[in-house]
Design an enzyme around this catalytic site. Structure first.
Site, PDB file in Angstrom:
ATOM      1  N   ASP A   1       0.744  -1.268   0.049  1.00  0.00           N
ATOM      2  CA  ASP A   1       0.162   0.051   0.006  1.00  0.00           C
ATOM      3  C   ASP A   1       0.771   1.373  -0.018  1.00  0.00           C
ATOM      4  O   ASP A   1       2.095   1.077   0.054  1.00  0.00           O
ATOM      5  CB  ASP A   1      -1.044  -0.045   1.404  1.00  0.00           C
TER       6      ASP A   1
ATOM      7  N   GLU B   1      -9.695  -1.743   4.750  1.00  0.00           N
ATOM      8  CA  GLU B   1     -10.425  -1.346   5.789  1.00  0.00           C
ATOM      9  C   GLU B   1     -11.561  -2.440   6.024  1.00  0.00           C
ATOM     10  O   GLU B   1     -12.194  -2.861   5.167  1.00  0.00           O
ATOM     11  CB  GLU B   1     -11.209   0.039   5.792  1.00  0.00           C
TER      12      GLU B   1
ATOM     13  N   ASN C   1      -8.170  -2.664  13.473  1.00  0.00           N
ATOM     14  CA  ASN C   1      -9.598  -3.084  13.360  1.00  0.00           C
ATOM     15  C   ASN C   1      -9.522  -4.227  12.364  1.00  0.00           C
ATOM     16  O   ASN C   1     -10.764  -4.425  11.986  1.00  0.00           O
ATOM     17  CB  ASN C   1     -10.285  -1.680  12.875  1.00  0.00           C
TER      18      ASN C   1
ATOM     19  N   HIS D   1      -7.704  -4.717   9.794  1.00  0.00           N
ATOM     20  CA  HIS D   1      -7.412  -4.501   8.369  1.00  0.00           C
ATOM     21  C   HIS D   1      -6.127  -4.956   8.147  1.00  0.00           C
ATOM     22  O   HIS D   1      -5.082  -5.206   8.681  1.00  0.00           O
ATOM     23  CB  HIS D   1      -7.365  -2.991   7.932  1.00  0.00           C
TER      24      HIS D   1
END
Ligand code: GLP
Length: 243
Positions: free
Chosen positions: A67, A143, A136, A138
Site C-alpha cells: 500500500d 478497511e 480494526n 485491516h
C-alpha cells in the site's frame, strides 16, 4: 495455517526474517510482497543483518508493496516509499528497478490501481506476502467494509486508522485521508502469506481474525481461507489463544 508463538517482538522479528530468508534462499528470484508499519521493522533489521553477514542475496528478488498513502511524494518521510527505502532497500543489494510501490501522487486513482495490478500480474504474482494487522483487522489498507475488494484500489481511511497512524505525523491533520492498497483478492492470490502480530493491544483482533467468523468486517479473517499462511506472533498477541 501454522502459528509460531515467540517470547517477544525481537524473537518474532528473528523468526519472520528466517521465513523470508528461507524463501529467498530456495527461490533467489522470489517476488516478495512487503509491508510497512511498525510490525515489520524488526524483521527488516534482521534481514539486513543476514545480508551483511553474507547469508542472503537480494540481487534477483522482486518486490511489490501492499500500500501507499495517497498524495504523499516519495520524498515525504511518511510515504511508504520512503519507509521501504530507508528501512530496507538502501541497506541490501536489491535492484531498485525491481521494487514496486503504488504511486501515491497520481491524480487518476483508477488508472494507478489498474497499473499496479498489471505490475503484479507481470511479476507472475507474489510468492510470499508479508502482512501486519491493523487494530480494526485491516490488512494492507483494506478497511472493514460490507464486501471484500478484489484488486488494487483507493480507499478512504477509517477514523480509527487515521488515529492509529497519527503517531507518525506531526499532527492528525497531516495524516492522509486516502491510500492505495492491494485488494483482498490480490493478497489472497499470494502463494504464501506471513502474518506478523505483536503486542497485547492486538490480542483480541488477532483472535477474531483467526478464530472468528470469516467476514469483510474483519478483513484479516479471510486468511482462514488461504491454504498457506504462517502466523508469527508474540506471547502478548497470542494471549487469547490456548496454545
Ligand atoms: C498500517 C498499514 C498496514 C499495517 C498496519 C498495522 O495501516 N497500512 O499495512 O499492517 O498499519 O501497523 P503496525 O504494524 O504499526 O501496528
Amino acid at each position: 495455517m501454522r502459528i509460531y508463538k515467540t517470547k517477544d517482538y525481537d524473537a518474532l522479528s528473528r523468526k519472520a526474517a528466517s521465513v523470508i530468508a528461507a524463501q529467498v534462499t530456495l527461490k533467489p528470484d522470489s517476488v516478495l510482497g512487503l509491508a510497512t508499519g511498525s510490525s515489520p521493522l524488526g524483521t527488516y533489521k534482521y534481514l539486513i543483518e543476514r545480508f551483511k553477514d553474507g547469508e542472503l542475496d537480494f540481487s534477483e528478488v522482486k518486490t511489490a508493496n501492499l500500500d501507499e498513502y495517497r498524495g504523499l511524494t516519495r520524498e515525504n518521510d511518511q510515504s511508504y516509499y520512503y519507509f521501504m527505502y530507508h528501512n530496507l532497500f538502501q541497506h541490501i543489494n536489491i535492484n531498485m528497478g525491481n521494487t514496486n510501490i503504488p504511486d501515491g501522487t497520481t491524480s487518476d486513482a483508477k488508472a494507478e490501481a489498474a497499473r499496479y495490478d498489471q505490475v503484479i500480474r507481470g511479476l507472475g504474482g507474489v510468492d510470499l506476502q508479508l502482512l501486519g494487522l491493523g487494530h480494526n483487522g485491516h490488512i494492507g489498507f483494506n478497511e472493514p467494509s460490507d464486501y471484500f475488494a478484489m484488486g488494487t484500489h483507493c480507499v478512504d481511511l477509517q477514523p480509527s486508522t487515521i488515529e492509529a497512524n497519527k503517531r507518525f505525523f506531526a499532527s492528525i491533520d497531516d495524516v492522509p485521508k486516502q491510500a492505495f492498497t492491494m485488494g483482498i483478492g490480490t493478497i489472497m492470490a499470494a502463494r504464501k502469506i506471513l502474518l506478523i502480530v505483536s503486542g497485547n493491544e492486538k490480542a483480541q483482533i488477532l483472535y477474531d481474525a483467526l478464530c472468528g467468523p470469516v467476514t469483510s468486517h474483519v478483513p484479516a479473517s479471510i486468511l482462514q481461507m488461504h491454504p498457506n499462511v504462517i502466523v508469527v506472533a508474540d506471547e502478548a498477541a497470542l494471549s487469547k489463544f490456548n496454545l
